[in-house]
Design an enzyme around this catalytic site. Structure first.
Site, PDB file in Angstrom:
ATOM      1  N   ASP A 299       0.848  -1.190   0.000  1.00 49.69           N
ATOM      2  CA  ASP A 299       0.000   0.000   0.000  1.00 49.69           C
ATOM      3  C   ASP A 299       0.884   1.240   0.000  1.00 49.69           C
ATOM      4  O   ASP A 299       1.771   1.357   0.837  1.00 49.69           O
ATOM      5  CB  ASP A 299      -0.875  -0.042   1.263  1.00 49.69           C
ATOM      6  CG  ASP A 299      -1.708   1.218   1.424  1.00 49.69           C
ATOM      7  OD1 ASP A 299      -2.001   1.865   0.402  1.00 49.69           O
ATOM      8  OD2 ASP A 299      -2.051   1.554   2.582  1.00 49.69           O
TER       9      ASP A 299
ATOM     10  N   ASP B 220      -4.250   3.821   2.755  1.00 48.12           N
ATOM     11  CA  ASP B 220      -5.653   3.459   3.023  1.00 48.12           C
ATOM     12  C   ASP B 220      -5.790   2.010   3.513  1.00 48.12           C
ATOM     13  O   ASP B 220      -6.902   1.508   3.694  1.00 48.12           O
ATOM     14  CB  ASP B 220      -6.543   3.707   1.791  1.00 48.12           C
ATOM     15  CG  ASP B 220      -6.204   2.794   0.620  1.00 48.12           C
ATOM     16  OD1 ASP B 220      -5.206   2.030   0.730  1.00 48.12           O
ATOM     17  OD2 ASP B 220      -6.935   2.810  -0.385  1.00 48.12           O
TER      18      ASP B 220
ATOM     19  N   ASP C 231      -1.981  -1.339  -3.632  1.00 49.84           N
ATOM     20  CA  ASP C 231      -2.357  -0.617  -4.849  1.00 49.84           C
ATOM     21  C   ASP C 231      -1.342  -0.835  -5.973  1.00 49.84           C
ATOM     22  O   ASP C 231      -0.293  -1.456  -5.760  1.00 49.84           O
ATOM     23  CB  ASP C 231      -2.561   0.881  -4.553  1.00 49.84           C
ATOM     24  CG  ASP C 231      -1.453   1.460  -3.690  1.00 49.84           C
ATOM     25  OD1 ASP C 231      -0.280   1.165  -3.978  1.00 49.84           O
ATOM     26  OD2 ASP C 231      -1.760   2.193  -2.713  1.00 49.84           O
TER      27      ASP C 231
ATOM     28  N   ASP D 298      -7.037 -11.049 -14.734  1.00 46.17           N
ATOM     29  CA  ASP D 298      -8.092 -11.990 -14.381  1.00 46.17           C
ATOM     30  C   ASP D 298      -9.352 -11.629 -15.166  1.00 46.17           C
ATOM     31  O   ASP D 298      -9.812 -10.491 -15.108  1.00 46.17           O
ATOM     32  CB  ASP D 298      -8.359 -11.855 -12.869  1.00 46.17           C
ATOM     33  CG  ASP D 298      -8.626 -13.178 -12.207  1.00 46.17           C
ATOM     34  OD1 ASP D 298      -9.516 -13.893 -12.685  1.00 46.17           O
ATOM     35  OD2 ASP D 298      -7.962 -13.475 -11.200  1.00 46.17           O
TER      36      ASP D 298
ATOM     37  N   ASP E 218     -11.649 -16.828 -14.785  1.00 44.82           N
ATOM     38  CA  ASP E 218     -12.370 -17.233 -13.592  1.00 44.82           C
ATOM     39  C   ASP E 218     -13.572 -18.127 -13.931  1.00 44.82           C
ATOM     40  O   ASP E 218     -14.388 -17.771 -14.793  1.00 44.82           O
ATOM     41  CB  ASP E 218     -12.861 -15.946 -12.903  1.00 44.82           C
ATOM     42  CG  ASP E 218     -13.380 -16.188 -11.513  1.00 44.82           C
ATOM     43  OD1 ASP E 218     -12.592 -16.657 -10.680  1.00 44.82           O
ATOM     44  OD2 ASP E 218     -14.562 -15.911 -11.261  1.00 44.82           O
TER      45      ASP E 218
ATOM     46  N   GLU F 151      -9.529 -21.424 -15.095  1.00 46.66           N
ATOM     47  CA  GLU F 151      -9.748 -21.952 -13.756  1.00 46.66           C
ATOM     48  C   GLU F 151     -10.760 -23.068 -13.947  1.00 46.66           C
ATOM     49  O   GLU F 151     -11.913 -22.820 -14.292  1.00 46.66           O
ATOM     50  CB  GLU F 151     -10.294 -20.872 -12.815  1.00 46.66           C
ATOM     51  CG  GLU F 151     -10.305 -21.368 -11.399  1.00 46.66           C
ATOM     52  CD  GLU F 151     -11.291 -20.651 -10.486  1.00 46.66           C
ATOM     53  OE1 GLU F 151     -11.101 -20.682  -9.277  1.00 46.66           O
ATOM     54  OE2 GLU F 151     -12.274 -20.083 -10.989  1.00 46.66           O
TER      55      GLU F 151
ATOM     56  N   HIS G  33      -5.224 -17.340  -3.949  1.00 47.96           N
ATOM     57  CA  HIS G  33      -6.060 -16.485  -3.109  1.00 47.96           C
ATOM     58  C   HIS G  33      -7.315 -17.194  -2.603  1.00 47.96           C
ATOM     59  O   HIS G  33      -8.031 -16.649  -1.773  1.00 47.96           O
ATOM     60  CB  HIS G  33      -6.453 -15.233  -3.903  1.00 47.96           C
ATOM     61  CG  HIS G  33      -7.317 -15.582  -5.073  1.00 47.96           C
ATOM     62  ND1 HIS G  33      -6.841 -16.297  -6.153  1.00 47.96           N
ATOM     63  CD2 HIS G  33      -8.623 -15.365  -5.298  1.00 47.96           C
ATOM     64  CE1 HIS G  33      -7.836 -16.485  -6.997  1.00 47.96           C
ATOM     65  NE2 HIS G  33      -8.929 -15.939  -6.511  1.00 47.96           N
ATOM     66  N   ASP G  34      -7.614 -18.382  -3.132  1.00 50.03           N
ATOM     67  CA  ASP G  34      -8.778 -19.146  -2.656  1.00 50.03           C
ATOM     68  C   ASP G  34      -8.365 -20.268  -1.711  1.00 50.03           C
ATOM     69  O   ASP G  34      -9.211 -21.043  -1.258  1.00 50.03           O
ATOM     70  CB  ASP G  34      -9.504 -19.800  -3.841  1.00 50.03           C
ATOM     71  CG  ASP G  34     -10.217 -18.784  -4.712  1.00 50.03           C
ATOM     72  OD1 ASP G  34     -10.554 -17.701  -4.199  1.00 50.03           O
ATOM     73  OD2 ASP G  34     -10.445 -19.089  -5.889  1.00 50.03           O
TER      74      ASP G  34
HETATM   75  O1  TEU Z   1     -13.245 -19.222  -7.621  1.00 54.71           O
HETATM   76  C1  TEU Z   1     -14.132 -20.191  -8.091  1.00 54.71           C
HETATM   77  C2  TEU Z   1     -14.407 -21.265  -7.200  1.00 54.71           C
HETATM   78  O2  TEU Z   1     -14.613 -22.367  -7.619  1.00 54.71           O
HETATM   79  C3  TEU Z   1     -14.509 -20.910  -5.762  1.00 54.71           C
HETATM   80  O3  TEU Z   1     -15.807 -21.156  -5.377  1.00 54.71           O
HETATM   81  C4  TEU Z   1     -13.573 -21.699  -5.005  1.00 54.71           C
HETATM   82  O4  TEU Z   1     -13.916 -23.045  -5.105  1.00 54.71           O
HETATM   83  C5  TEU Z   1     -13.653 -21.289  -3.590  1.00 54.71           C
HETATM   84  O5  TEU Z   1     -13.133 -20.002  -3.516  1.00 54.71           O
HETATM   85  C6  TEU Z   1     -12.868 -22.182  -2.719  1.00 54.71           C
HETATM   86  O6  TEU Z   1     -13.067 -21.813  -1.411  1.00 54.71           O
HETATM   87  C7  TEU Z   1     -13.192 -18.064  -8.372  1.00 54.71           C
HETATM   88  C8  TEU Z   1     -12.241 -17.077  -7.741  1.00 54.71           C
HETATM   89  O7  TEU Z   1     -10.943 -17.601  -7.747  1.00 54.71           O
HETATM   90  C9  TEU Z   1     -12.740 -16.727  -6.380  1.00 54.71           C
HETATM   91  O8  TEU Z   1     -11.854 -15.895  -5.696  1.00 54.71           O
HETATM   92  C10 TEU Z   1     -14.081 -16.066  -6.545  1.00 54.71           C
HETATM   93  O9  TEU Z   1     -14.619 -15.819  -5.280  1.00 54.71           O
HETATM   94  C11 TEU Z   1     -15.051 -16.907  -7.357  1.00 54.71           C
HETATM   95  O10 TEU Z   1     -14.448 -17.461  -8.525  1.00 54.71           O
HETATM   96  C12 TEU Z   1     -16.194 -16.065  -7.840  1.00 54.71           C
HETATM   97  O11 TEU Z   1     -15.748 -15.183  -8.824  1.00 54.71           O
END
Ligand code: TEU
Length: 593
Positions: free
Chosen positions: A52, A56, A60, A129, A231, A290, A365-366
């Protein structure tokens, strides 16, 4: 004498030429399939948590610009940025309200252009993305669409007129009630949303919508962007009669999984072929699907070269291992089975051995931090297991997608309280359980391992306040281990996980067998050591990974002379009569004769 000399010379020439021709042939064969995106190491940045610069508390684009030298120093070739577009951030940018604008927290289009230029000057490519299964409900298309049944944008989304009765159930991943339809009284209709009710699904049946999306993609490619991560792209096609799906049908035809049903819409490949023909084929860019809702049986349909759709796909089979079936991200107390882990990654290698190309990742990130989920974040094992996972990711036949912060060995933050979470997935699941009188404690325990926010805490730059991420109040708590675990400290230590990652990237770049070589699994039932070879043009390396907390023996093929070790993540090496005694989490790469 002269004749004899000439004959000899010619013979040598013939031998030389034929040798040259055969080796030419092999490398030509390889060259045909060589692509920059197969040889690349992709570094994923979650911009919200990277750096950042305006105080904030949210990362960024200027922050990424500031850290370009650091990114370059890693040796990576491509940076994938999570969504940077205009968004009200119901799902941290996966709900886009302006596809051709920049999220105000992240900066301006001027900052974006400067970032792209700065990356290209350093020979780093940029992948964005593409979130086009759904938009934000604050997108002007949806704002129009909901106004009336005759609005020109009505068919940009999936609506169901309420006088037909309630639509057949569809499950939503992030909805508090799990309901994929939301009623809107203004037009007495329901709209479809596979994710939160602020993420309405776009209607790809409508050719106008498709052409808007294709034009938007061209807008970014014409700026010089080098590719898209797409995505939930398998979800874009729906049977718009919205038939009833019974539990029996879901179980029998769709492995009992809604995401598998969503991933098998009737026109998905037609749409992707059109996208390829009208947009992708016109640029030298990379695309990665994905692959939510896909399996190894249909992956090739998305990425086989002869299909003219996308380049690579990443699957969820690996990262789903070890969770209890039928429960939401609850780890099996026994942990995950290494034998199963090997089976999954070996199967996926074989899927792409002949056609298409794969990806490999253990965190994003998931996902929780790879160290906590797949290695061991206890102080004693943190460093070795983190390096071991890096070794795995950089020695498989697939493009590695390496998640920012994993090079430091960042670990899960493991929040105790629901108030600390920011992720809609965790927050709404918690509310859903509250409504159902579910076991909230059990859920929170599970989230310490499985929650997405574990992988989203700010990057740990140094030991100053907030790990040098922000001067303000960070949007998500910084992991308190930053005092010791940070980039500045690791820069100074030649043996740090950070410097190990750099070395591994260099090794992958130096050895084409690590990118293109044939993968062979050894000793598949060994539940401690993951061993495999990678072979190309008679060059062979052996990778040995001790995924356990105990010493483990492994017998390697007989070698003459001393062992040619290319990489070792611990200080010691114990070999006797071709048997290696591996330290806990030791990783070795050995050149075989
Ligand atoms: O994730 C798709 C997805 O399959 C998610 O539901 C994933 O299984 C879940 O995050 C696991 O806990 C994509 C993106 O990577 C995610 O960050 C988004 O929230 C989602 O699509 C909706 O756009």
């Amino acid at each position: 004498m002269k004749n004899k000399f000439l004959i000899l010379r010619n013979c040598i020439a013939i031998i030389f030429i034929s040798f040259f021709m055969t080796s030419e042939k092999t490398s030509a064969q390889n060259n045909n399939n060589r692509k920059w995106w197969k040889e690349a190491v992709v570094y994923q940045i979650y911009p919200r948590s990277f750096k950042d610069t305006d105080g904030d508390g949210v990362g960024d684009l200027k922050g990424i610009i500031e850290k370009l030298d650091y990114i370059k120093s890693l040796g990576v070739d491509v940076v994938w940025l999570n969504p940077v577009f205009g968004s009200p951030n119901d799902d941290n940018g996966y709900d886009i309200s302006d596809y051709q604008g920049i999220m105000k927290e992240f900066g301006t289009m001027k900052d974006f252009d400067a970032l792209l230029k700065g990356m290209h000057e350093k020979k780093i490519k940029m992948v964005l993305d593409l979130v086009v299964n759904h938009s934000s409900d604050e997108h002007k298309w949806f704002q129009e669409s909901k106004k009336s049944r005759t609005n020109p944008y009505r068919n940009y989304y999936h609506w169901w007129d309420a006088e037909k009765g309630k639509p057949a159930p569809r499950v939503s991943f992030f909805d508090v009630n799990g309901d994929g339809w939301k009623y809107d009284s203004l037009t007495n209709s329901y709209y479809l949303h596979y994710f939160s009710n602020k993420q309405p699904d776009l209607n790809w049946e409508n050719p106008k919508l498709r052409s808007e999306i294709f034009n938007m993609m061209k807008f970014w490619f014409n700026k010089g962007v080098d590719g898209f991560r797409m995505d939930v792209i398998p979800f874009i096609s729906k049977d718009t009669t919205f038939p009833v799906i019974t539990k029996k049908e879901l179980d029998e035809k769709y492995h009992g999984a809604w995401d598998y049903f969503y991933g098998h819409g009737p026109r998905v490949h037609e749409y992707l072929k059109q996208m390829n023909k009208e947009v992708l084929s016109k640029y030298d860019v990379m695309t990665v699907a994905e692959g939510a809702g896909t399996t190894s049986d249909d992956a090739e349909l998305f990425v086989g070269e002869d299909r003219h759709e996308l380049n690579m796909l990443y699957h969820f089979e690996g990262v789903s291992l070890g969770y209890l079936p039928g429960q939401f991200k609850q780890m099996d107390p026994k942990g995950y089975s290494l034998v199963e882990f090997k089976k999954i990654y070996s199967k996926w290698d074989s899927v792409f051995a002949k056609k298409g190309w794969g990806t490999i990742y253990l965190g994003n990130h998931d996902q929780p931090r790879m160290l906590t989920r797949w290695g061991n974040d206890a102080p004693k094992f943190r460093e070795a297991s983190s390096k071991l996972l890096t070794t795995f990711l950089l020695t498989m036949r697939a493009t590695p997608y390496y998640y920012f912060g994993d090079e430091l060995g960042m670990s899960n933050i493991k929040f105790d309280n629901i108030e600390d979470y920011r992720d809609i997935e965790t927050l709404n699941y918690y509310k859903k359980l509250q409504n159902e009188n579910g076991d909230l404690n059990y859920f929170l325990q599970g989230q310490k391992i499985g929650a997405r926010d574990n992988g989203r805490t700010p990057f740990q730059w140094d030991d100053s306040k907030n790990a040098g991420f922000t001067n303000g109040h960070p949007w998500l708590k910084v992991n308190p281990n930053y005092k010791k675990l940070n980039a500045a400290a690791q820069e100074k230590d030649p043996n740090s996980t950070l410097n190990y990652f750099r070395k591994m990237v260099r090794l992958r770049k130096a050895l084409p067998e690590l990118v293109y070589g044939k993968y062979e699994l050894l000793d598949k039932d060994n539940d401690k050591v993951y061993a495999y070879t990678r072979t190309l043009d008679k060059k062979k390396v052996l990778v040995l990974l001790n995924f356990s907390t105990s010493r483990s023996k492994f017998e390697i093929p007989k070698q003459t002379g001393s062992l040619n070790v290319l990489m070792n993540n611990v200080a010691s090496l114990s070999v006797k009569n071709n048997t290696v005694t591996m330290e806990p989490y030791q990783a070795l790469i050995v050149r075989l004769q």
